[in-house]
Motif scaffolding. Structure first.
Motif, mmCIF file in Angstrom:
data_model
loop_
_atom_site.group_PDB
_atom_site.id
_atom_site.type_symbol
_atom_site.label_atom_id
_atom_site.label_comp_id
_atom_site.label_asym_id
_atom_site.label_seq_id
_atom_site.Cartn_x
_atom_site.Cartn_y
_atom_site.Cartn_z
ATOM 1 N N LEU A 17 0.862 -1.178 0.000
ATOM 2 C CA LEU A 17 0.000 0.000 0.000
ATOM 3 C C LEU A 17 0.902 1.234 0.000
ATOM 4 O O LEU A 17 1.723 1.424 0.898
ATOM 5 C CB LEU A 17 -0.910 -0.008 1.224
ATOM 6 N N LEU A 18 0.753 2.043 -1.042
ATOM 7 C CA LEU A 18 1.595 3.212 -1.271
ATOM 8 C C LEU A 18 0.817 4.490 -0.986
ATOM 9 O O LEU A 18 -0.296 4.669 -1.469
ATOM 10 C CB LEU A 18 2.071 3.215 -2.728
ATOM 11 N N SER A 19 1.440 5.385 -0.210
ATOM 12 C CA SER A 19 0.864 6.696 0.076
ATOM 13 C C SER A 19 1.905 7.739 -0.296
ATOM 14 O O SER A 19 3.038 7.702 0.198
ATOM 15 C CB SER A 19 0.492 6.795 1.555
ATOM 16 N N GLU A 20 1.530 8.667 -1.180
ATOM 17 C CA GLU A 20 2.477 9.660 -1.677
ATOM 18 C C GLU A 20 2.025 11.072 -1.316
ATOM 19 O O GLU A 20 0.828 11.331 -1.202
ATOM 20 C CB GLU A 20 2.602 9.546 -3.192
ATOM 21 N N PRO A 21 3.000 11.983 -1.172
ATOM 22 C CA PRO A 21 2.638 13.380 -0.914
ATOM 23 C C PRO A 21 2.011 14.008 -2.157
ATOM 24 O O PRO A 21 2.129 13.473 -3.260
ATOM 25 C CB PRO A 21 3.979 14.045 -0.576
ATOM 26 N N ASP A 22 1.341 15.153 -1.972
ATOM 27 C CA ASP A 22 0.709 15.844 -3.094
ATOM 28 C C ASP A 22 1.720 16.169 -4.196
ATOM 29 O O ASP A 22 1.447 15.993 -5.371
ATOM 30 C CB ASP A 22 0.024 17.123 -2.625
ATOM 31 N N ILE A 45 0.327 1.807 11.312
ATOM 32 C CA ILE A 45 0.435 1.902 9.858
ATOM 33 C C ILE A 45 -0.451 3.032 9.333
ATOM 34 O O ILE A 45 -0.034 3.814 8.477
ATOM 35 C CB ILE A 45 0.080 0.560 9.175
ATOM 36 N N LYS A 46 -1.669 3.138 9.856
ATOM 37 C CA LYS A 46 -2.575 4.209 9.414
ATOM 38 C C LYS A 46 -1.953 5.586 9.644
ATOM 39 O O LYS A 46 -2.052 6.470 8.800
ATOM 40 C CB LYS A 46 -3.911 4.124 10.155
ATOM 41 N N THR A 47 -1.310 5.750 10.789
ATOM 42 C CA THR A 47 -0.665 7.022 11.106
ATOM 43 C C THR A 47 0.463 7.313 10.126
ATOM 44 O O THR A 47 0.584 8.429 9.604
ATOM 45 C CB THR A 47 -0.129 7.018 12.552
ATOM 46 N N MET A 48 1.294 6.312 9.834
ATOM 47 C CA MET A 48 2.416 6.522 8.915
ATOM 48 C C MET A 48 1.932 6.787 7.493
ATOM 49 O O MET A 48 2.506 7.624 6.786
ATOM 50 C CB MET A 48 3.368 5.332 8.963
ATOM 51 N N LEU A 49 0.873 6.096 7.069
ATOM 52 C CA LEU A 49 0.314 6.327 5.734
ATOM 53 C C LEU A 49 -0.151 7.774 5.575
ATOM 54 O O LEU A 49 -0.084 8.346 4.492
ATOM 55 C CB LEU A 49 -0.856 5.375 5.474
ATOM 56 N N ARG A 50 -0.602 8.367 6.670
ATOM 57 C CA ARG A 50 -1.094 9.744 6.643
ATOM 58 C C ARG A 50 0.026 10.766 6.878
ATOM 59 O O ARG A 50 0.116 11.766 6.178
ATOM 60 C CB ARG A 50 -2.180 9.885 7.714
ATOM 61 N N GLU A 51 0.892 10.514 7.859
ATOM 62 C CA GLU A 51 1.840 11.537 8.312
ATOM 63 C C GLU A 51 3.097 11.662 7.459
ATOM 64 O O GLU A 51 3.587 12.778 7.272
ATOM 65 C CB GLU A 51 2.218 11.293 9.777
ATOM 66 N N PRO A 53 3.507 11.348 4.168
ATOM 67 C CA PRO A 53 3.240 12.214 3.019
ATOM 68 C C PRO A 53 3.039 13.695 3.389
ATOM 69 O O PRO A 53 3.412 14.577 2.628
ATOM 70 C CB PRO A 53 1.978 11.617 2.394
ATOM 71 N N LYS A 54 2.470 13.951 4.563
ATOM 72 C CA LYS A 54 2.330 15.341 5.020
ATOM 73 C C LYS A 54 3.694 16.002 5.160
ATOM 74 O O LYS A 54 3.813 17.218 5.081
ATOM 75 C CB LYS A 54 1.615 15.405 6.373
ATOM 76 N N ASN A 55 4.719 15.180 5.401
ATOM 77 C CA ASN A 55 6.075 15.682 5.583
ATOM 78 C C ASN A 55 6.945 15.448 4.345
ATOM 79 O O ASN A 55 8.158 15.309 4.439
ATOM 80 C CB ASN A 55 6.701 15.037 6.825
ATOM 81 N N LYS A 56 6.283 15.364 3.193
ATOM 82 C CA LYS A 56 6.927 15.284 1.880
ATOM 83 C C LYS A 56 7.695 13.992 1.630
ATOM 84 O O LYS A 56 8.604 13.953 0.801
ATOM 85 C CB LYS A 56 7.819 16.502 1.650
ATOM 86 N N LEU A 57 7.353 12.939 2.348
ATOM 87 C CA LEU A 57 7.943 11.622 2.135
ATOM 88 C C LEU A 57 6.852 10.651 1.700
ATOM 89 O O LEU A 57 5.787 10.599 2.320
ATOM 90 C CB LEU A 57 8.571 11.077 3.419
ATOM 91 N N ALA A 58 7.128 9.882 0.676
ATOM 92 C CA ALA A 58 6.199 8.813 0.310
ATOM 93 C C ALA A 58 6.390 7.663 1.301
ATOM 94 O O ALA A 58 7.441 7.551 1.955
ATOM 95 C CB ALA A 58 6.470 8.354 -1.114
ATOM 96 N N PHE A 59 5.388 6.803 1.415
ATOM 97 C CA PHE A 59 5.434 5.675 2.350
ATOM 98 C C PHE A 59 4.838 4.454 1.673
ATOM 99 O O PHE A 59 3.756 4.522 1.088
ATOM 100 C CB PHE A 59 4.645 6.020 3.622
ATOM 101 N N LEU A 60 5.580 3.354 1.732
ATOM 102 C CA LEU A 60 5.107 2.085 1.182
ATOM 103 C C LEU A 60 5.214 1.018 2.253
ATOM 104 O O LEU A 60 6.302 0.727 2.750
ATOM 105 C CB LEU A 60 5.931 1.692 -0.044
ATOM 106 N N THR A 61 4.084 0.452 2.626
ATOM 107 C CA THR A 61 4.053 -0.667 3.556
ATOM 108 C C THR A 61 3.774 -1.916 2.728
ATOM 109 O O THR A 61 2.897 -1.912 1.860
ATOM 110 C CB THR A 61 3.006 -0.456 4.679
ATOM 111 N N VAL A 62 4.562 -2.982 2.960
ATOM 112 C CA VAL A 62 4.540 -4.114 2.033
ATOM 113 C C VAL A 62 4.371 -5.460 2.717
ATOM 114 O O VAL A 62 4.697 -5.654 3.873
ATOM 115 C CB VAL A 62 5.829 -4.145 1.186
ATOM 116 N N GLU A 63 3.891 -6.375 1.912
ATOM 117 C CA GLU A 63 3.752 -7.772 2.280
ATOM 118 C C GLU A 63 5.082 -8.482 2.005
ATOM 119 O O GLU A 63 5.768 -8.176 1.032
ATOM 120 C CB GLU A 63 2.648 -8.349 1.397
#
Length: 129
Positions: A17-22, A45-51, A53-63
Protein backbone atom coordinates in the motif's frame (compact mmCIF):
# COMPACT_ATOMS: atom_id res chain seq x y z
CA UNK A 1 -3.23 5.74 -1.49
CA UNK A 2 -3.04 2.88 -3.91
CA UNK A 3 -2.43 -0.84 -3.81
CA UNK A 4 0.69 -1.91 -5.69
CA UNK A 5 2.25 -5.25 -6.59
CA UNK A 6 5.69 -6.61 -7.30
CA UNK A 7 7.21 -9.97 -8.16
CA UNK A 8 10.25 -11.57 -6.54
CA UNK A 9 13.06 -13.29 -8.43
CA UNK A 10 11.53 -16.64 -7.42
CA UNK A 11 8.19 -15.54 -8.99
CA UNK A 12 6.22 -14.80 -5.82
CA UNK A 13 3.67 -11.98 -6.18
CA UNK A 14 3.55 -9.51 -3.28
CA UNK A 15 1.23 -6.60 -2.49
CA UNK A 16 1.74 -3.26 -0.80
CA UNK A 17 0.00 0.00 0.00
CA UNK A 18 1.60 3.21 -1.27
CA UNK A 19 0.86 6.70 0.08
CA UNK A 20 2.48 9.66 -1.68
CA UNK A 21 2.64 13.38 -0.91
CA UNK A 22 0.71 15.84 -3.09
CA UNK A 23 3.94 16.95 -4.76
CA UNK A 24 5.93 13.97 -6.13
CA UNK A 25 8.99 13.15 -4.03
CA UNK A 26 12.03 11.02 -4.84
CA UNK A 27 12.27 9.95 -1.17
CA UNK A 28 10.30 7.09 0.32
CA UNK A 29 10.07 5.00 3.48
CA UNK A 30 9.78 1.26 2.74
CA UNK A 31 8.18 -0.51 5.72
CA UNK A 32 8.80 -4.22 6.34
CA UNK A 33 6.34 -5.88 8.75
CA UNK A 34 7.27 -8.17 11.63
CA UNK A 35 6.94 -11.89 12.31
CA UNK A 36 3.49 -13.23 11.43
CA UNK A 37 2.40 -9.67 10.67
CA UNK A 38 1.09 -8.07 7.53
CA UNK A 39 1.29 -4.70 5.84
CA UNK A 40 -2.01 -3.21 7.02
CA UNK A 41 -3.02 -4.52 10.43
CA UNK A 42 -0.94 -2.65 13.03
CA UNK A 43 -2.61 0.57 14.16
CA UNK A 44 0.55 2.63 13.61
CA UNK A 45 0.44 1.90 9.86
CA UNK A 46 -2.57 4.21 9.41
CA UNK A 47 -0.67 7.02 11.11
CA UNK A 48 2.42 6.52 8.92
CA UNK A 49 0.31 6.33 5.73
CA UNK A 50 -1.09 9.74 6.64
CA UNK A 51 1.84 11.54 8.31
CA UNK A 52 4.85 10.70 6.14
CA UNK A 53 3.24 12.21 3.02
CA UNK A 54 2.33 15.34 5.02
CA UNK A 55 6.07 15.68 5.58
CA UNK A 56 6.93 15.28 1.88
CA UNK A 57 7.94 11.62 2.13
CA UNK A 58 6.20 8.81 0.31
CA UNK A 59 5.43 5.67 2.35
CA UNK A 60 5.11 2.09 1.18
CA UNK A 61 4.05 -0.67 3.56
CA UNK A 62 4.54 -4.11 2.03
CA UNK A 63 3.75 -7.77 2.28
CA UNK A 64 6.55 -10.31 2.63
CA UNK A 65 6.51 -14.10 2.42
CA UNK A 66 6.52 -14.15 6.24
CA UNK A 67 3.04 -12.59 6.40
CA UNK A 68 0.65 -14.15 8.90
CA UNK A 69 1.15 -17.66 10.34
CA UNK A 70 0.08 -19.37 7.12
CA UNK A 71 -0.62 -17.57 3.89
CA UNK A 72 -1.26 -18.63 0.31
CA UNK A 73 0.73 -16.54 -2.17
CA UNK A 74 0.12 -16.32 -5.90
CA UNK A 75 2.97 -17.04 -8.25
CA UNK A 76 3.54 -15.60 -11.71
CA UNK A 77 2.52 -18.87 -13.36
CA UNK A 78 -0.92 -18.77 -11.72
CA UNK A 79 -0.17 -21.33 -9.02
CA UNK A 80 -0.26 -20.76 -5.28
CA UNK A 81 2.38 -21.41 -2.65
CA UNK A 82 1.74 -21.87 1.07
CA UNK A 83 4.32 -19.93 3.08
CA UNK A 84 3.62 -17.43 5.85
CA UNK A 85 5.67 -17.32 9.04
CA UNK A 86 5.32 -21.08 9.57
CA UNK A 87 7.22 -21.96 6.40
CA UNK A 88 9.29 -18.85 5.78
CA UNK A 89 13.02 -19.33 5.25
CA UNK A 90 14.62 -16.24 6.77
CA UNK A 91 17.36 -16.02 4.12
CA UNK A 92 14.71 -15.69 1.40
CA UNK A 93 13.52 -12.42 2.95
CA UNK A 94 16.14 -10.63 0.87
CA UNK A 95 14.20 -11.67 -2.27
CA UNK A 96 11.17 -9.78 -0.96
CA UNK A 97 13.02 -6.63 0.05
CA UNK A 98 15.01 -6.61 -3.18
CA UNK A 99 11.81 -6.90 -5.25
CA UNK A 100 10.32 -3.90 -3.44
CA UNK A 101 13.50 -1.83 -3.74
CA UNK A 102 13.62 -2.55 -7.49
CA UNK A 103 9.92 -1.65 -7.77
CA UNK A 104 10.64 1.70 -6.12
CA UNK A 105 13.68 2.43 -8.27
CA UNK A 106 11.66 1.68 -11.40
CA UNK A 107 9.07 4.19 -10.18
CA UNK A 108 11.59 7.01 -9.83
CA UNK A 109 12.51 6.82 -6.16
CA UNK A 110 16.16 7.65 -5.47
CA UNK A 111 16.22 7.93 -1.67
CA UNK A 112 14.84 4.68 -0.30
CA UNK A 113 14.81 4.42 3.49
CA UNK A 114 14.20 0.97 4.95
CA UNK A 115 12.10 0.79 8.10
CA UNK A 116 11.14 -2.36 9.96
CA UNK A 117 8.87 -3.50 12.74
CA UNK A 118 9.98 -6.35 14.99
CA UNK A 119 11.50 -9.12 12.82
CA UNK A 120 11.32 -6.72 9.88
CA UNK A 121 14.31 -4.89 11.42
CA UNK A 122 16.39 -8.10 11.37
CA UNK A 123 15.40 -8.76 7.77
CA UNK A 124 16.58 -5.27 6.80
CA UNK A 125 19.90 -5.75 8.61
CA UNK A 126 20.38 -9.09 6.83
CA UNK A 127 19.47 -7.51 3.49
CA UNK A 128 22.03 -4.73 3.98
CA UNK A 129 24.97 -6.95 4.97
Amino acid sequence: MEFVKTTTKDNLMLQGLLSEPDKKSDSIILHIHGMSGNFWENSFIKTMLREYPKNKLAFLTVETRGAELLRWFQTVDGKTKLIGDSYEIFEESILDIDAWVEFLKSNGYKNIHLQGHSLGCSKIAYYQK
